[in-house]
Scaffold this motif. Sequence first.
Motif, PDB file in Angstrom:
ATOM      1  N   GLY A  33       0.827  -1.294   0.087  1.00 42.09           N
ATOM      2  CA  GLY A  33      -0.025  -0.019   0.226  1.00 42.09           C
ATOM      3  C   GLY A  33       0.912   1.267  -0.132  1.00 42.09           C
ATOM      4  N   GLY A  34       1.906   1.242   0.587  1.00 38.78           N
ATOM      5  CA  GLY A  34       2.731   2.445   0.982  1.00 38.78           C
ATOM      6  C   GLY A  34       3.518   2.410  -0.495  1.00 38.78           C
ATOM      7  N   PHE A  35       3.979   1.594  -1.020  1.00 44.86           N
ATOM      8  CA  PHE A  35       4.767   1.720  -2.316  1.00 44.86           C
ATOM      9  C   PHE A  35       3.601   2.221  -3.402  1.00 44.86           C
ATOM     10  CE2 PHE A  35       5.891  -0.069  -6.510  1.00 44.86           C
ATOM     11  CZ  PHE A  35       6.972   0.257  -6.600  1.00 44.86           C
ATOM     12  N   VAL A  36       2.566   1.655  -3.781  1.00 52.49           N
ATOM     13  CA  VAL A  36       1.713   2.161  -4.513  1.00 52.49           C
ATOM     14  C   VAL A  36       1.300   3.369  -4.316  1.00 52.49           C
ATOM     15  CG1 VAL A  36      -0.617   1.520  -5.695  1.00 52.49           C
ATOM     16  CG2 VAL A  36       1.059  -0.303  -5.127  1.00 52.49           C
ATOM     17  N   THR A  37       0.880   3.662  -3.305  1.00 54.24           N
ATOM     18  CA  THR A  37       0.300   5.270  -2.942  1.00 54.24           C
ATOM     19  C   THR A  37       1.381   6.329  -3.207  1.00 54.24           C
ATOM     20  OG1 THR A  37      -1.002   4.238  -1.051  1.00 54.24           O
ATOM     21  CG2 THR A  37      -0.637   6.858  -0.991  1.00 54.24           C
ATOM     22  N   ALA A  38       2.512   6.015  -2.759  1.00 54.29           N
ATOM     23  CA  ALA A  38       3.697   6.775  -3.091  1.00 54.29           C
ATOM     24  C   ALA A  38       3.822   7.120  -4.530  1.00 54.29           C
ATOM     25  CB  ALA A  38       5.125   6.415  -2.439  1.00 54.29           C
ATOM     26  N   ALA A  39       4.012   5.918  -5.365  1.00 59.65           N
ATOM     27  CA  ALA A  39       4.246   5.940  -6.606  1.00 59.65           C
ATOM     28  C   ALA A  39       3.242   6.593  -7.483  1.00 59.65           C
ATOM     29  CB  ALA A  39       4.321   4.442  -7.220  1.00 59.65           C
ATOM     30  N   ILE A  40       1.947   6.691  -6.925  1.00 59.03           N
ATOM     31  CA  ILE A  40       0.726   7.109  -7.625  1.00 59.03           C
ATOM     32  C   ILE A  40       0.644   8.481  -7.525  1.00 59.03           C
ATOM     33  CG2 ILE A  40      -1.683   7.433  -7.865  1.00 59.03           C
ATOM     34  CD1 ILE A  40      -1.929   4.321  -7.576  1.00 59.03           C
ATOM     35  N   PHE A  41       0.553   8.893  -6.174  1.00 57.03           N
ATOM     36  CA  PHE A  41       0.329  10.238  -5.624  1.00 57.03           C
ATOM     37  C   PHE A  41       1.702  11.469  -5.189  1.00 57.03           C
ATOM     38  CE2 PHE A  41      -3.400   7.753  -4.527  1.00 57.03           C
ATOM     39  CZ  PHE A  41      -4.582   8.253  -5.444  1.00 57.03           C
ATOM     40  N   GLY A  42       2.645  10.694  -5.275  1.00 61.86           N
ATOM     41  CA  GLY A  42       4.139  11.293  -4.924  1.00 61.86           C
ATOM     42  C   GLY A  42       4.505  10.930  -3.589  1.00 61.86           C
ATOM     43  N   GLU A  93       6.377   0.113 -13.530  1.00 63.43           N
ATOM     44  CA  GLU A  93       7.298   0.515 -11.940  1.00 63.43           C
ATOM     45  C   GLU A  93       6.210  -0.028 -10.993  1.00 63.43           C
ATOM     46  OE1 GLU A  93       7.296   4.600  -9.083  1.00 63.43           O
ATOM     47  OE2 GLU A  93       6.716   4.668 -11.121  1.00 63.43           O
ATOM     48  N   LEU A  94       4.846  -0.082 -11.188  1.00 57.62           N
ATOM     49  CA  LEU A  94       4.152  -0.577 -10.041  1.00 57.62           C
ATOM     50  C   LEU A  94       4.235  -2.268 -10.099  1.00 57.62           C
ATOM     51  CD1 LEU A  94       0.709   1.352 -10.571  1.00 57.62           C
ATOM     52  CD2 LEU A  94       2.391   1.613  -8.603  1.00 57.62           C
ATOM     53  N   ALA A  95       4.091  -2.784 -11.216  1.00 59.73           N
ATOM     54  CA  ALA A  95       4.409  -4.183 -11.465  1.00 59.73           C
ATOM     55  C   ALA A  95       5.679  -4.869 -10.819  1.00 59.73           C
ATOM     56  CB  ALA A  95       4.433  -4.617 -12.850  1.00 59.73           C
ATOM     57  N   ASP A  96       6.683  -4.157 -11.160  1.00 59.37           N
ATOM     58  CA  ASP A  96       8.178  -4.510 -10.575  1.00 59.37           C
ATOM     59  C   ASP A  96       8.398  -4.377  -9.105  1.00 59.37           C
ATOM     60  OD1 ASP A  96       8.966  -5.088 -13.331  1.00 59.37           O
ATOM     61  OD2 ASP A  96      10.107  -3.190 -13.419  1.00 59.37           O
ATOM     62  N   GLY A  97       7.620  -3.249  -8.580  1.00 60.21           N
ATOM     63  CA  GLY A  97       7.640  -3.237  -6.998  1.00 60.21           C
ATOM     64  C   GLY A  97       7.107  -4.257  -6.505  1.00 60.21           C
TER      65      GLY A  97
END
Length: 203
Positions: free
Chosen positions: A42-51, A184-188
Amino acid sequence: MRPVALATALSLTLATLAGCTGKTGEYAGQGAGIGAISGAVGGFVTAAIFGGNPVESAARSAAFGAAAGGTAGAISGASADAATKDAYEATQKEKRDRIQAKIGDDAFAGLTALAKCDHTTATSKAGVAQASTNSDFVIAGLWLEALAYSDQGQEDRARAMYGDIIAKDPNISDETAAELRRRELADGLSEIRGEYDLPKVCG
């Protein structure tokens, strides 16, 4: 950061933290696993999407897990003491609460399901999130659905969503940007699964 470089950095950061206990999943095996990985994904995806810093956001959960696990290992034949375990769980809850407030309960639950390769639940939760009146929840739901398709090797279905993503996500201006973000999301996601003793690729 380019997707390959980001995934490499994420892998190295999590691997370093996991080395403190032999494997991040050791503490996960004591009951903290689902909370820890949901916070990491959740933290990874949230940071990637929203900054923000996706690597740092993902690794933060692993750091707490490693610290708690290290304490557990220092006590021969025993679990982490109650105070350390309570502090770890409280920190995890605070992190999860912040992420859920940003992306919504449905997207958060969907990301947790996706981490465990439960694509049916992930896509179902993504649909609910997209029906929200909260624009951030909608964006999170769109990316969750695209990521769920990508994770199943259905890249055409994921790319078919780029039009909706571009229309809703102010940080994505064209299909090239959407493609880079999806990778990016898939790799993470793959790297985080591996560090929590889950299959990197769903069978």
